[in-house]
Design a protein around this motif. Structure first.
Motif, PDB file in Angstrom:
ATOM      1  N   ALA A  63      38.579  37.571  45.324  1.00  0.00           N
ATOM      2  CA  ALA A  63      39.058  36.694  46.396  1.00  0.00           C
ATOM      3  C   ALA A  63      40.210  35.815  45.904  1.00  0.00           C
ATOM      4  N   SER A  64      40.145  35.359  44.664  1.00  0.00           N
ATOM      5  CA  SER A  64      41.232  34.549  44.095  1.00  0.00           C
ATOM      6  C   SER A  64      42.525  35.356  44.018  1.00  0.00           C
ATOM      7  N   HIS A  65      42.412  36.611  43.595  1.00  0.00           N
ATOM      8  CA  HIS A  65      43.604  37.477  43.551  1.00  0.00           C
ATOM      9  C   HIS A  65      44.218  37.640  44.939  1.00  0.00           C
ATOM     10  N   ALA A  66      43.351  37.849  45.917  1.00  0.00           N
ATOM     11  CA  ALA A  66      43.862  38.035  47.287  1.00  0.00           C
ATOM     12  C   ALA A  66      44.515  36.767  47.810  1.00  0.00           C
ATOM     13  N   ASP A  70      48.420  36.216  48.841  1.00  0.00           N
ATOM     14  CA  ASP A  70      48.795  35.721  50.170  1.00  0.00           C
ATOM     15  C   ASP A  70      49.705  34.503  50.069  1.00  0.00           C
ATOM     16  N   LEU A  71      49.386  33.570  49.164  1.00  0.00           N
ATOM     17  CA  LEU A  71      50.221  32.370  49.003  1.00  0.00           C
ATOM     18  C   LEU A  71      51.602  32.715  48.456  1.00  0.00           C
ATOM     19  N   GLU A  92      52.519  24.984  43.620  1.00  0.00           N
ATOM     20  CA  GLU A  92      51.522  24.207  42.889  1.00  0.00           C
ATOM     21  C   GLU A  92      50.101  24.741  43.163  1.00  0.00           C
ATOM     22  N   ALA A  93      49.856  25.121  44.414  1.00  0.00           N
ATOM     23  CA  ALA A  93      48.541  25.685  44.760  1.00  0.00           C
ATOM     24  C   ALA A  93      48.316  27.011  44.039  1.00  0.00           C
ATOM     25  N   ILE A  94      49.412  27.795  43.952  1.00  0.00           N
ATOM     26  CA  ILE A  94      49.289  29.088  43.247  1.00  0.00           C
ATOM     27  C   ILE A  94      48.996  28.872  41.765  1.00  0.00           C
TER      28      ILE A  94
END
Length: 230
Positions: A63-66, A70-71, A92-94
């Motif tokens: 889920a983190s990879h997805a 997406d970001l 920053e979120a990435i």
């Protein structure tokens, strides 16, 4: 002297402990097997929980990879549109997600290696328990045969007979039967002898056919042969 006495007491206790263990070896083995089986079941449950948690971690990592992918697409779109503020916020979120992803990936790798080790240990324990169970069944059968053939080495319960005792009982029974049969045979012979004696007396008086060949019978037979030859 006191030291010697203590040594004697310790030696006696050790011998008593060994004798107790020998006499109750099968009972002790059964309980040890139950303890080992209980520990094995707990280990299997712990391994099952670890495998389930590892799968959950794998799902979170996917889920983190997805989410990162997406970001990245969204930040790229913001850069194309010239929105630097949103693009930086997204970057920053990435970066934070990637840090969490890398930590989770490292933890999962260690977790997976530990699961492999636990699987190996559980498999080995299962094989050892199976071997112990086979040995226990063989030991129980051997002990039953030993007791059947030799009787118990220790004092048997008052109500329990041994194979040797049963053999002795059968031997005495057969001896009595042989004696009874011999007595009956002797009686039959006596009865038969009495009857034969009376029959011989009657035959000798000419009452009925003779029971045996006499000298007169032999001479008559020989004379008859001579007459036929002449």
């Amino acid at each position: 002297m006191f030291k010697m006495f203590l040594t004697f007491v310790r030696g006696s206790a050790a011998i008593a402990e060994e004798r107790f263990a020998d006499r109750n070896a099968l009972l002790i083995l059964d309980q040890q097997m139950r303890d080992a089986a209980g520990a094995f079941e707990r280990a299997k449950k712990a391994l099952a929980v670890a495998i389930a948690q590892d799968r959950q971690e794998s799902e979170r990592l996917a889920a983190s990879h997805a989410r990162i992918a997406d970001l990245e697409n969204r930040v790229a779109a913001a850069l194309t549109a010239g929105d630097e503020v949103l693009a930086r916020e997204g970057a920053e979120a990435i970066a934070a997600l990637e840090a969490d992803r890398d930590a989770a990936a490292g933890a999962q790798a260690l977790f997976a290696a530990e699961i492999v080790r636990l699987r190996r240990h559980v498999g080995q324990a299962q094989a050892r328990i199976a071997e112990l169970d086979r040995g226990r069944r063989l030991a129980r059968a051997s002990e039953a045969v030993r007791q059947m053939r030799q009787g118990r080495i220790e004092i048997s319960p008052a109500h329990e007979s041994t194979l040797a005792e049963a053999e002795q009982t059968l031997k005495r029974l057969r001896e009595r039967q042989v004696e009874a049969e011999a007595a009956e045979t002797a009686l039959d012979e006596l009865d038969g002898a009495a009857a034969a004696s009376v029959t011989e007396k009657l035959a000798a008086k000419g009452f009925g056919p003779r029971l045996r060949t006499t000298a007169d019978d032999v001479l008559e037979r020989l004379r008859g042969r001579q007459l036929q030859a002449n």
